[in-house]
Design an enzyme around this catalytic site. Sequence first.
Site, PDB file in Angstrom:
ATOM      1  N   SER A  11       0.830  -1.210   0.000  1.00  0.00           N
ATOM      2  CA  SER A  11       0.000   0.000   0.000  1.00  0.00           C
ATOM      3  C   SER A  11       0.867   1.262   0.000  1.00  0.00           C
ATOM      4  CB  SER A  11      -0.916  -0.003   1.223  1.00  0.00           C
ATOM      5  OG  SER A  11      -1.637  -1.201   1.277  1.00  0.00           O
ATOM      6  N   ARG A  36       6.446 -13.107  -8.155  1.00  0.00           N
ATOM      7  CA  ARG A  36       5.762 -11.812  -7.973  1.00  0.00           C
ATOM      8  C   ARG A  36       6.118 -10.869  -9.122  1.00  0.00           C
ATOM      9  NH1 ARG A  36       1.693 -10.811  -5.784  1.00  0.00           N
ATOM     10  NH2 ARG A  36       2.100  -9.027  -4.442  1.00  0.00           N
ATOM     11  N   LYS A 183       2.978   8.071  18.259  1.00  0.00           N
ATOM     12  CA  LYS A 183       2.080   7.273  17.412  1.00  0.00           C
ATOM     13  C   LYS A 183       1.915   5.871  18.011  1.00  0.00           C
ATOM     14  CE  LYS A 183       0.897   6.246  12.691  1.00  0.00           C
ATOM     15  NZ  LYS A 183       1.417   5.644  11.493  1.00  0.00           N
ATOM     16  N   ASN A 187      -1.550   4.194  19.151  1.00  0.00           N
ATOM     17  CA  ASN A 187      -1.897   2.880  18.629  1.00  0.00           C
ATOM     18  C   ASN A 187      -2.195   1.892  19.766  1.00  0.00           C
ATOM     19  OD1 ASN A 187      -1.320   0.119  17.684  1.00  0.00           O
ATOM     20  ND2 ASN A 187      -1.068   1.147  15.722  1.00  0.00           N
ATOM     21  N   ASN A 201     -13.492   2.494  15.641  1.00  0.00           N
ATOM     22  CA  ASN A 201     -12.827   3.333  16.646  1.00  0.00           C
ATOM     23  C   ASN A 201     -13.852   4.073  17.517  1.00  0.00           C
ATOM     24  OD1 ASN A 201     -10.438   2.435  15.671  1.00  0.00           O
ATOM     25  ND2 ASN A 201      -9.851   4.350  14.654  1.00  0.00           N
TER      26      ASN A 201
HETATM   27  P1  NAP Z   1       1.473  -3.916   2.775  1.00  0.00           P
HETATM   28  O1  NAP Z   1       0.401  -3.321   1.932  1.00  0.00           O
HETATM   29  O2  NAP Z   1       1.249  -5.267   3.381  1.00  0.00           O
HETATM   30  O3  NAP Z   1       2.792  -3.948   1.906  1.00  0.00           O
HETATM   31  C1  NAP Z   1       3.962  -4.574   2.338  1.00  0.00           C
HETATM   32  C2  NAP Z   1       4.687  -5.028   1.108  1.00  0.00           C
HETATM   33  O4  NAP Z   1       5.975  -5.530   1.475  1.00  0.00           O
HETATM   34  C3  NAP Z   1       3.967  -6.146   0.344  1.00  0.00           C
HETATM   35  O5  NAP Z   1       3.767  -5.719  -0.974  1.00  0.00           O
HETATM   36  C4  NAP Z   1       4.962  -7.304   0.412  1.00  0.00           C
HETATM   37  O6  NAP Z   1       5.037  -8.071  -0.775  1.00  0.00           O
HETATM   38  C5  NAP Z   1       6.270  -6.556   0.562  1.00  0.00           C
HETATM   39  N1  NAP Z   1       7.336  -7.415   1.023  1.00  0.00           N
HETATM   40  C6  NAP Z   1       7.439  -8.118   2.161  1.00  0.00           C
HETATM   41  N2  NAP Z   1       8.585  -8.814   2.184  1.00  0.00           N
HETATM   42  C7  NAP Z   1       9.224  -8.537   1.012  1.00  0.00           C
HETATM   43  C8  NAP Z   1      10.453  -8.951   0.448  1.00  0.00           C
HETATM   44  N3  NAP Z   1      11.263  -9.793   1.076  1.00  0.00           N
HETATM   45  N4  NAP Z   1      10.797  -8.473  -0.767  1.00  0.00           N
HETATM   46  C9  NAP Z   1       9.983  -7.623  -1.424  1.00  0.00           C
HETATM   47  N5  NAP Z   1       8.802  -7.197  -0.932  1.00  0.00           N
HETATM   48  C10 NAP Z   1       8.436  -7.649   0.272  1.00  0.00           C
HETATM   49  O7  NAP Z   1       1.850  -2.944   3.979  1.00  0.00           O
HETATM   50  P2  NAP Z   1       1.598  -1.383   4.110  1.00  0.00           P
HETATM   51  O8  NAP Z   1       0.178  -1.156   4.527  1.00  0.00           O
HETATM   52  O9  NAP Z   1       2.111  -0.652   2.930  1.00  0.00           O
HETATM   53  O10 NAP Z   1       2.494  -1.067   5.396  1.00  0.00           O
HETATM   54  C11 NAP Z   1       3.904  -0.926   5.345  1.00  0.00           C
HETATM   55  C12 NAP Z   1       4.305  -0.235   6.653  1.00  0.00           C
HETATM   56  O11 NAP Z   1       3.748   1.082   6.675  1.00  0.00           O
HETATM   57  C13 NAP Z   1       3.719  -0.950   7.889  1.00  0.00           C
HETATM   58  O12 NAP Z   1       4.625  -0.892   8.959  1.00  0.00           O
HETATM   59  C14 NAP Z   1       2.472  -0.130   8.206  1.00  0.00           C
HETATM   60  O13 NAP Z   1       2.089  -0.187   9.574  1.00  0.00           O
HETATM   61  C15 NAP Z   1       2.939   1.271   7.821  1.00  0.00           C
HETATM   62  N6  NAP Z   1       1.848   2.195   7.499  1.00  0.00           N
HETATM   63  C16 NAP Z   1       0.892   1.837   6.590  1.00  0.00           C
HETATM   64  C17 NAP Z   1      -0.126   2.741   6.291  1.00  0.00           C
HETATM   65  C18 NAP Z   1      -1.193   2.404   5.282  1.00  0.00           C
HETATM   66  O14 NAP Z   1      -2.151   3.210   5.146  1.00  0.00           O
HETATM   67  N7  NAP Z   1      -1.147   1.314   4.553  1.00  0.00           N
HETATM   68  C19 NAP Z   1      -0.152   3.992   6.921  1.00  0.00           C
HETATM   69  C20 NAP Z   1       0.855   4.321   7.821  1.00  0.00           C
HETATM   70  C21 NAP Z   1       1.854   3.405   8.109  1.00  0.00           C
HETATM   71  P3  NAP Z   1       3.875  -9.040  -1.306  1.00  0.00           P
HETATM   72  O15 NAP Z   1       2.915  -8.144  -1.987  1.00  0.00           O
HETATM   73  O16 NAP Z   1       4.625  -9.930  -2.222  1.00  0.00           O
HETATM   74  O17 NAP Z   1       3.311  -9.718  -0.091  1.00  0.00           O
END
Ligand code: NAP
Length: 304
Positions: A11, A36, A183, A187, A201
Site C-alpha cells: 500500500s 511476484r 504514534k 496505537n 474506533n
Molecule cells: P502492505 O500493503 O502489506 O505492503 C507490504 C509489502 O511488502 C507487500 O507488498 C509485500 O510483498 C512486501 N514485502 C514483504 N517482504 C518482502 C520482500 N522480502 N521483498 C519484497 N517485498 C516484500 O503494507 P503497508 O500497509 O504498505 O504497510 C507498510 C508499513 O507502513 C507498515 O509498517 C504499516 O504499519 C505502515 N503504514 C501503513 C499505512 C497504510 O495506510 N497502509 C499507513 C501508515 C503506516 P507481497 O505483496 O509480495 O506480499
Amino acid sequence: MAVWHILGAGSLGSLWAARLARAGESVQLLLRNEARLADYQRAGGLTLIERDQPQHYPIPATTLEQAPPIQRLLLACKAYDAPAVAERLAPHLLPGAEVILLQNGLGSQDEVARALPQARCMLASSTEGAYRPAPWQVVFAGQGHTWLGDGQASTAPAWLASLDNAAIPHTWTADILSRLWRKLALNCAINPLSVLHDCRNGGLLDYPDALATLCDELAQLLRASGQAAAAEGLLAEVMRVIQATAANYSSMHQDVSRGQRTEISYLLGYACAQAHAQALDLPHLQALQQRLLDHLTARGLPRH
Ligand code: NAP
C-alpha cells in the site's frame, strides 16, 4: 539522479512509487521473488486510484538479487518483515547508501540499522492512508503527512526536494523518535481495544475508564523512556483521534478480521517489553497484551 528503489510494492510503497514516478523521478520496484515479478509484469505496472480516478504507472521492477547496487532505498514492508529483508539487502547497498524506513511502531528500525551498518538509516512516521483493493492497485484513502528524521540533529538530505516535486507532504524533524513514540502510544491505546471489543474506533467512546487508565500507564512509559514531550496530553489526543476516525476500523482490527498477521510485536509488544526492561509495573497494559495475545491465538494468528 539517484534511483528510488522501493522495496515492497504494497500500500504505502506503491503510493510513494506512483507519486515519485509521476513527478519524473527514476523509480524501481524491488519485488519479493520471480513469481511476484512475473505477476507484476503481466499487470504492466501499478495503478494509483485517487478520488476514484485510476491512473496507470508502468514503473520498472526487478528482484533484489537482480538489482544494481543501491544508493537510495525506501523500505516499505511491514515491521515484522523488515529485519529479515535488511539482512538480504545488506550486500546490495553501496557504502553510504540512504535507507528510509516506513515501518510503523518501534523496534524494527533498530534491528534494520544493526543489519545495515554501512547505510544511513532514516526513520519515517506517516499519517497517510492507503490500501490495495486488488493486486498492483492502490487506493489513496487518506491525505496525511510524513515526518522524517534520523534521530540526530543532522541536516536534511538533498532528496527531500524530490518529495516536494512529488507532492508528498513531509517535514524533516530532529524529533522523529518522539513522533514514533507518540504514534505508538496512540496505537496501543486504540487498536488492541478495538480488536477485543470488535468495534470501529468510535465504539471505544463506550470505554472511557479503560482509555484513561491505559493512557496513564502509557504516559508513565513515555516519561521513563525519555519521551516526556510525547506523553503530554495523550488522553486528549486519543479521544480526538477516536472522534475523528469514529467510522473507521483500526489497522489492527482490519488485519485480524482479514486473518492477517498484525504488527503487535512492534506496537503493544514493544511497549510492554520496554516497561519490563525498565522494571515499570504497568498492569493494565500487560493485561491488555495478554488478552490480545489470547485473542490472536484463538484465531490462529501469530502472537508476534
Ligand atoms: P502492505 O500493503 O502489506 O505492503 C507490504 C509489502 O511488502 C507487500 O507488498 C509485500 O510483498 C512486501 N514485502 C514483504 N517482504 C518482502 C520482500 N522480502 N521483498 C519484497 N517485498 C516484500 O503494507 P503497508 O500497509 O504498505 O504497510 C507498510 C508499513 O507502513 C507498515 O509498517 C504499516 O504499519 C505502515 N503504514 C501503513 C499505512 C497504510 O495506510 N497502509 C499507513 C501508515 C503506516 P507481497 O505483496 O509480495 O506480499
